[in-house]
Design a protein around this motif. Structure first.
Motif, mmCIF file in Angstrom:
data_model
loop_
_atom_site.group_PDB
_atom_site.id
_atom_site.type_symbol
_atom_site.label_atom_id
_atom_site.label_comp_id
_atom_site.label_asym_id
_atom_site.label_seq_id
_atom_site.Cartn_x
_atom_site.Cartn_y
_atom_site.Cartn_z
ATOM 1 N N LEU A 1 15.448 48.149 56.126
ATOM 2 C CA LEU A 1 14.664 48.485 57.325
ATOM 3 C C LEU A 1 14.048 49.873 57.264
ATOM 4 C CD1 LEU A 1 16.876 47.073 60.237
ATOM 5 C CD2 LEU A 1 14.983 45.972 59.025
ATOM 6 N N TYR A 2 14.222 50.591 56.132
ATOM 7 C CA TYR A 2 13.765 51.977 56.065
ATOM 8 C C TYR A 2 12.829 52.220 54.884
ATOM 9 C CZ TYR A 2 17.221 53.081 59.623
ATOM 10 O OH TYR A 2 17.936 53.122 60.785
ATOM 11 N N ARG B 1 22.962 55.418 58.447
ATOM 12 C CA ARG B 1 22.119 54.369 59.024
ATOM 13 C C ARG B 1 21.302 53.687 57.940
ATOM 14 N NH1 ARG B 1 21.047 58.228 63.213
ATOM 15 N NH2 ARG B 1 18.894 58.498 62.523
ATOM 16 N N ILE B 2 20.782 54.458 57.016
ATOM 17 C CA ILE B 2 19.989 53.888 55.925
ATOM 18 C C ILE B 2 20.864 52.998 55.044
ATOM 19 C CG2 ILE B 2 18.649 54.415 53.852
ATOM 20 C CD1 ILE B 2 17.724 56.978 55.243
ATOM 21 N N LYS C 1 10.963 56.521 57.864
ATOM 22 C CA LYS C 1 10.364 55.637 58.870
ATOM 23 C C LYS C 1 11.061 54.288 58.846
ATOM 24 C CE LYS C 1 5.682 57.593 58.647
ATOM 25 N NZ LYS C 1 4.255 57.292 58.439
ATOM 26 N N ARG C 2 11.177 53.678 60.019
ATOM 27 C CA ARG C 2 11.604 52.276 60.083
ATOM 28 C C ARG C 2 10.407 51.395 59.767
ATOM 29 N NH1 ARG C 2 16.535 51.342 62.866
ATOM 30 N NH2 ARG C 2 15.893 49.213 63.349
ATOM 31 N N THR D 1 10.254 56.255 65.615
ATOM 32 C CA THR D 1 10.517 55.536 64.374
ATOM 33 C C THR D 1 10.217 56.383 63.150
ATOM 34 O OG1 THR D 1 8.306 54.555 64.540
ATOM 35 C CG2 THR D 1 10.150 53.262 65.380
ATOM 36 N N ARG E 1 8.028 49.421 64.573
ATOM 37 C CA ARG E 1 8.097 50.363 65.681
ATOM 38 C C ARG E 1 8.824 49.738 66.859
ATOM 39 N NH1 ARG E 1 2.352 52.472 67.160
ATOM 40 N NH2 ARG E 1 1.729 50.327 66.758
ATOM 41 N N GLU E 2 9.468 50.577 67.657
ATOM 42 C CA GLU E 2 10.167 50.135 68.850
ATOM 43 C C GLU E 2 9.689 50.958 70.036
ATOM 44 O OE1 GLU E 2 14.553 48.846 67.963
ATOM 45 O OE2 GLU E 2 14.162 50.727 66.915
ATOM 46 N N HIS F 1 10.850 41.942 59.496
ATOM 47 C CA HIS F 1 9.993 42.724 60.385
ATOM 48 C C HIS F 1 9.842 41.982 61.706
ATOM 49 C CE1 HIS F 1 6.468 44.851 61.968
ATOM 50 N NE2 HIS F 1 6.702 45.776 61.075
ATOM 51 N N ASN G 1 3.420 47.465 58.878
ATOM 52 C CA ASN G 1 4.686 47.741 58.213
ATOM 53 C C ASN G 1 4.557 48.827 57.139
ATOM 54 O OD1 ASN G 1 7.060 47.533 56.799
ATOM 55 N ND2 ASN G 1 7.072 45.293 56.776
ATOM 56 N N GLN H 1 21.553 49.455 56.730
ATOM 57 C CA GLN H 1 20.431 48.497 56.705
ATOM 58 C C GLN H 1 19.286 49.082 55.869
ATOM 59 O OE1 GLN H 1 20.011 48.180 61.086
ATOM 60 N NE2 GLN H 1 20.469 45.992 60.847
#
Length: 852
Positions: free
Chosen positions: A415-416, A408-409, A380-381, A390, A384-385, A136, A332, A412
């Motif tokens: 991260l999800y 994408r999931i 959700k990631r 997200t 947050r960015e 994180h 998180n 990584q």
């Protein structure tokens, strides 16, 4: 009582086949008592009055300067906050669950935060996977081992909740880094109390003010070294931040100083605030800046928002931060699947408020479930960015986008997090003049309070008309509701008149200082300068346009020479080069209105009225807590009128003159209101210092551009009249001298008359008094540089001989003595501004990185 038919008629837009009505009706289909009371008041107002009050609400929020910045939105910083006139009601039964549940979660997240940056038992004992913490971006190894004073490290906590159709209350998100919304919640309450107090009749609505009193006490309690009167500041990213209004509002309401990163500096292992009089020690920082931006020395090295060395001061225990750096790691969503086990481990009890069903994709079994059911979930990631969504409602994606998300999931998975998409209950909202069913997300807040947490009896509710999308946010265009927590206990409620007055009857701030922070001083100084620049430019351009329009009819023999002089003077005065100073000036003079329109409305053109107005507005917003409600009303009306005028397709000279007239009237109202309302302290001194310097420079510049060259008698007469007219002194001249215009008398009135409020003498006498009253930077009795320069300017002016200044040089056909004199005065005044800026706005050398 309202008849059932009338009830249905009121809510007919709310009753649709796909929505149930449990929110309003109980199990026996009878109208809930509190909704019955609310609808009685609502119906008594009537549909026409409700719509009128709704418009009044929008106008009230706009005039109060309540804004929320949506990045990329056409209205930019001026997007008005949207508030629904129908509140979000929470009954006593539901509130008891919410209150105890939020208090429990705040305690739990505080323990998690301490553990992550302390012993890390959760990871060591396998209760929490290490990837959720170490992967994180909010986990800051630099913060390990830092413990601040007080019972809790987590000072402020908030959670987003929603109610499902079966009546269950679910937690969707936890906010621990820098929770926003509490200021908007209070502003919502004040607006409802002002505009529709009748709707509170028969309902015992809990007050919001106890939460803010608890917040003030919590911040005092975490001050280092048990300082009973700590200096507390609110750290903001600046006026471009989407919630800057809230930062300013809470600063004013709580009595804390609003600062930006470069207002603070680290010296001798303490944090110091740069003020007009020197450095003052800071004890507590309430941060609204993301943690990684807070210390460019140890964290994000290219950050322009933080304070170099802040982490080291925190390690030494010399400053407390709410919430502490590194606390974003527990926002998180990857924690959610493990919260029940963590609650049992730390508290020995189950969660009171259940978390929505969640699956962390870092586990093989859970990952496979998510991939198999992706089209039914919200993804959700874990962090947050900025400027990136997200949260993705996968139920709305087509096959192509679902496939891309799945890849994408898989790439990584740690991260999800996937969450169940719950069918939330809806709430009635007044949208476009009719009642609509809207999904609602409710955020409440908890603040550290001795051994537990104090929960706000209310909060911020956000709604959306998008019936499919469960992701609700202000950035996506949602609107807000006031949140009413109902109680049967009189001791917990207050009549609405007292609630309305909460905004003005706040408890005395813990720390009160008359010393002005350097940034606020600089912004106030430039507010004064830009206000006069806008006013001066508008008046002179109005005068020029009026003479240009009248020249052909009034002065057949001299019209071209007059217009050339006036228009070229306007270009030099406003610095909008090349303008009317080019070789083809005769051609431009024949058709001047296109160029005059550009000098007026083109905000991208340096020196134009639009450009200066934008600069003025930015400066005003940077110190927004200084302005009264009436001042904001004037500012809003001025902005709206100018935007309407500048966006008009056809801009004839009459419309241009009308737009300038409106700007002049609004700016005079702004100046007059602040003359009557701002306290005569350092803020006022800097504001009026800026005004006096700018007025003086503008007057000198106008005399230089119009009266230095000798012209034909009639042209020179008109130019002198234009100077007087632009400075609102033509009537004074006629009253005082009762003679035709003469250069010597014009100079006497505009330069030397101490009783003319537009004269240079009048400005310099007050400017000298202002700069003499600024804080001394040395202990001896010698004059400071800005005091010496002010005295030199005033002495030079008093020694001036108007008759000598009026003698024209026959060889050059110019008033050379006047030109030399004005040039000298301009140079001295410019030097005063430069010295004041260097002395008070940048009194401490900026810190720089020695190594990259």
């Amino acid at each position: 009582m309202i008849s059932p038919a009338a009830q249905y008629d009121f809510l007919k837009g709310y009753f649709t086949p796909e929505y149930s009505a449990e929110y309003i009706f109980g199990e026996n289909t009878a109208l809930r008592q509190y909704w019955d009371s609310f609808l009685q008041s609502f119906a008594q107002l009537g549909e026409e009055e409700i719509l009128s009050r709704s418009q009044d609400m929008s106008r009230f929020l706009k005039e109060n300067g309540v804004t929320y910045h949506i990045y990329g939105h056409p209205s930019g910083l001026n997007r008005t906050w949207n508030l629904d006139i129908i509140p979000f009601l929470i009954d006593e039964k539901d509130w008891n669950i919410i209150e105890s549940g939020l208090s429990q979660r705040a305690i739990l997240f505080d323990l998690i935060l301490k553990d992550i940056y302390g012993e890390q038992k959760l990871i060591k004992e396998g209760i929490l996977p290490m990837e959720i913490v170490y992967c994180h971006r909010g986990f800051l190894r630099e913060c390990v081992g830092i413990q601040q004073p007080g019972t809790h490290n987590l000072v402020i906590y908030s959670a987003d909740m929603a109610k499902s159709k079966d009546g269950s209350i679910w937690v969707l998100n936890d906010r621990t880094q820098a929770p926003s919304g509490s200021g908007y919640a209070l502003e919502n309450r004040m607006a409802m109390a002002r505009i529709v107090p009748e709707l509170f009749n028969g309902l015992k609505v809990k007050r919001l003010s106890p939460y803010y009193n608890a917040m003030r006490n919590a911040l005092i309690n975490i001050a280092p070294h048990n300082n009973p009167q700590p200096r507390i500041v609110i750290l903001t990213p600046g006026s471009n931040n989407e919630t800057y209004f809230e930062h300013s509002f809470l600063s004013s309401y709580l009595g804390f100083t609003l600062v930006q990163g470069d207002d603070l500096m680290v010296k001798d292992n303490f944090v110091w605030l740069k003020t007009l009089g020197g450095l003052e020690k800071v004890d507590v920082i309430v941060r609204r800046v993301d943690d990684v931006y807070c210390d460019p020395l140890e964290l994000k090295e290219d950050s322009q928002l933080g304070i170099p060395g802040l982490l080291q001061v925190a390690r030494c225990g010399n400053v407390s931060i709410a919430n502490p750096l590194g606390s974003s790691v527990i926002e998180n969503p990857g924690l959610l699947p493990f919260l029940p086990a963590i609650a049992e481990y730390f508290l020995g009890e189950p969660l009171i408020l259940p978390t929505i069903a969640s699956w962390w994709c870092g586990q093989e079994k859970e990952l496979q479930y998510v991939l198999d059911h992706l089209s039914t979930l919200v993804i959700k990631r874990i962090y947050r960015e900025s400027f990136t969504r997200t949260s993705i409602d996968a139920t709305l994606l087509d096959a192509k986008n679902l496939a891309e998300l799945k890849e994408r999931i898989k790439t990584q998975p740690h991260l999800y997090v996937a969450q169940e998409k719950v069918d939330f209950a809806v709430t009635p909202s007044l949208v476009n003049g009719k009642i609509e069913p809207c999904h609602a997300l409710f955020r409440s807040f908890a603040v550290s309070n001795q051994d537990g947490y104090k929960v706000m009896a209310g909060g911020l509710t956000r709604t959306t008309l998008d019936k499919e999308n469960m992701v609700i946010s202000n950035q996506l265009g949602g609107f807000s509701k006031d949140t009413w927590v109902l109680s049967g206990e009189d001791s917990n409620t207050v009549n609405i008149k007292k609630e309305q007055e909460q905004g003005s009857t706040v408890a005395s701030p813990v720390y009160q200082s008359n010393v002005l922070p350097s940034r606020n001083a600089e912004n106030l100084y430039w507010v004064g300068r830009y206000a006069e620049r806008v006013l001066g430019n508008a008046r002179f351009q109005r005068t020029v346009m009026q003479y240009v329009e009248e020249a052909n009819r009034a002065f057949m023999d001299n019209d071209m020479a007059l217009k050339q002089c006036l228009l070229s003077s306007l270009t030099r005065y406003t610095h909008t080069y090349p303008g009317f100073t080019t070789d083809d000036i005769e051609k431009k003079v024949q058709e001047p209105w296109e160029e005059l329109g550009s000098i007026l409305f083109d905000s991208s053109r340096t020196g134009s009225l639009g450009y200066n107005l934008d600069s003025f507005i930015r400066s005003v917003h940077s110190v927004r807590d200084y302005w009264s409600t009436d001042t904001w009303r004037v500012l809003r009306e001025m902005e709206d009128a100018w935007q309407l005028a500048s966006s008009a397709k056809h801009k004839g000279h009459y419309k241009m003159l009308s737009a300038v007239d409106a700007i002049i009237t609004s700016m005079m109202a702004f100046i007059s209101l602040n003359r009557e309302s701002i306290s005569r302290d350092q803020g006022w001194t800097l504001l009026d210092t800026g005004r006096k310097i700018e007025q003086s420079l503008l007057l000198i510049s106008m005399l230089q551009t119009t009266l230095i060259s000798k012209q034909e008698d009639m042209v020179e007469y008109i130019l002198q009249e234009a100077v007087l007219k632009s400075n609102e002194s033509l009537v004074n001249y006629r009253f005082k001298y009762r003679a035709h215009l003469q250069l010597s008398l014009v100079l006497d009135l505009m330069l030397l008359d101490p009783n003319n409020p537009r004269s240079l003498m009048y400005q310099l006498e007050r400017l000298k008094a202002y700069v003499s009253g600024l804080p001394k930077m040395h202990s001896d009795h010698s004059l400071a540089e800005h005091e010496r320069l002010a005295l030199e300017a005033l002495t030079t002016l008093r020694l001036a001989n108007k008759d000598e200044l009026c003698k024209a040089d026959t060889a050059t056909n110019r008033y050379e003595e006047l030109e030399i004199f004005l040039g000298k005065m301009y140079k001295i005044l410019f030097s005063i501004s430069d010295v004041v800026s260097k002395t008070y706005f940048k009194h401490a050398q900026a810190q720089r990185q020695l190594f990259r």
